[in-house]
Design an enzyme around this catalytic site. Sequence first.
Site, PDB file in Angstrom:
ATOM      1  CG  PHE A  52     113.050   7.813  22.597  1.00  0.00           C
ATOM      2  CD1 PHE A  52     111.636   7.884  23.459  1.00  0.00           C
ATOM      3  CD2 PHE A  52     113.427   6.488  22.245  1.00  0.00           C
ATOM      4  CE1 PHE A  52     111.034   6.714  23.847  1.00  0.00           C
ATOM      5  CE2 PHE A  52     112.756   5.437  22.811  1.00  0.00           C
ATOM      6  CZ  PHE A  52     111.721   5.310  23.653  1.00  0.00           C
TER       7      PHE A  52
ATOM      8  CG  ASP B  54     113.556  10.286  15.852  1.00  0.00           C
ATOM      9  OD1 ASP B  54     112.534   9.995  15.363  1.00  0.00           O
ATOM     10  OD2 ASP B  54     114.166   9.480  16.928  1.00  0.00           O
TER      11      ASP B  54
ATOM     12  CE1 TYR C  92     107.182   2.539  17.613  1.00  0.00           C
ATOM     13  CE2 TYR C  92     108.279   1.605  15.899  1.00  0.00           C
ATOM     14  CZ  TYR C  92     108.401   2.063  17.050  1.00  0.00           C
ATOM     15  OH  TYR C  92     109.374   2.580  17.576  1.00  0.00           O
ATOM     16  CE  LYS C  93     107.189   6.232  18.440  1.00  0.00           C
ATOM     17  NZ  LYS C  93     106.511   5.847  19.777  1.00  0.00           N
TER      18      LYS C  93
ATOM     19  NE  ARG D  31     103.698   9.270  25.670  1.00  0.00           N
ATOM     20  CZ  ARG D  31     104.413   8.982  24.673  1.00  0.00           C
ATOM     21  NH1 ARG D  31     105.583   9.277  24.223  1.00  0.00           N
ATOM     22  NH2 ARG D  31     104.246   7.514  24.429  1.00  0.00           N
TER      23      ARG D  31
END
Length: 396
Positions: A114, A183, A208-209, A355
């Site tokens: 990321f 990560d 939060y995912k 995605r």
Amino acid sequence: MPTDFTNTRRAFHLPEGVTYLDGNSLGPMPRDAARRVADMMTDEWSQMLITGWNKAGWYVQPRKVGDRIARLIGAGPGQVVMGDTLSIKVFQAVSAARALRPDRRVILSDSGNFPSDLYVAEGLAKAVDAELRVVAPEQVADAISDDLAVLMITEVDYRTGRRHDMKALTEKAHRHGALTVWDLAHSAGAVDVDLLGCGADFAVGCTYKYLNGGPGAPAFIWTNPDLAEQAQPILQGWMGHAAPFAFDMEYRPAAGIERMRVGTPPVIAMAALDAALDVWDDVDMADLRARSIDLTQAFIAGVEANCPEVTLNSPRDPSQRGSQVSFRHPDGYAVMQALIARGVIGDFRAPDVLRFGFAPLYNDLDDVAHAVDILADILANRTWNRPDFHQKAAVT
């Protein structure tokens, strides 16, 4: 007892008429979250005021919530702490790992990482006279060498869903004397992570995912217990002090993972996260992974059979990917906007990636079939080719 995924689905507020396949970006709201936050505000903040830090346990909340996440990532009690943002936790972990290898300069990552992680590592490298070395994802193993200080890898690629082999890469890094930082932003709550079993050194992640903590929910950090008393992050905060309320002028690190605390914890946000974690109490992670594979395999098969205009952008072998599937289309952004307009919510990643995240807690095979049908219809009839579907919003 096998995990009851029909029951876990009931724990979430899923808007009528929406097929939600974007839990790898933001999870939906757990039904109990609003009440828990309201209770915290009316029963704790409003009535206890500042005494809530002791009476309501706000001060110890980062460790208590961290213990609930630990089980989901293959860590032990007392090894995970919450707080701050993921970028801050990346900075802490990489800086601590680099400091434990002071005679080495190289921080290795990959181009599928990321971008924010790379930004953090680049800034740190400039500050401590290190070198950030970035290679293609499939070249990481060959790039591990004796000058490596830190291997910084996001386990699951945010665009393709490609999953790195944590155990193999960690073992190779250790053979060359380096430390690892993982990560878990697209892993925690999506795949069967085993930090202790893989011998990892540091790990960070957001909530939060797939963990469904809500927008801006706090990040977590884990340190292998063998390193917890040695790790010294550059970012030394008040809450990470051995005795914060002694108000010493000099920093003394707290014991173990507590030293990875920085600022005041986001108590309201953590109340929502704590509610979100309740659903995980009855979830077996092996069951979760098996369901994830069933969903993603069915989606790939359905799309490839009905949507010849798109190209698979994820590994075909389920053992090599996380819980998301990506396809490419030259007008991917417009196609995704057309899908969203029809109630199928995924997301777009530049330059041309559609995605789709599959969250086993609330997605099922009916969601898969419906998403395939809508995507096939949009592509066959070119309903994506409207001017408004090509106008990019601030958040894509």
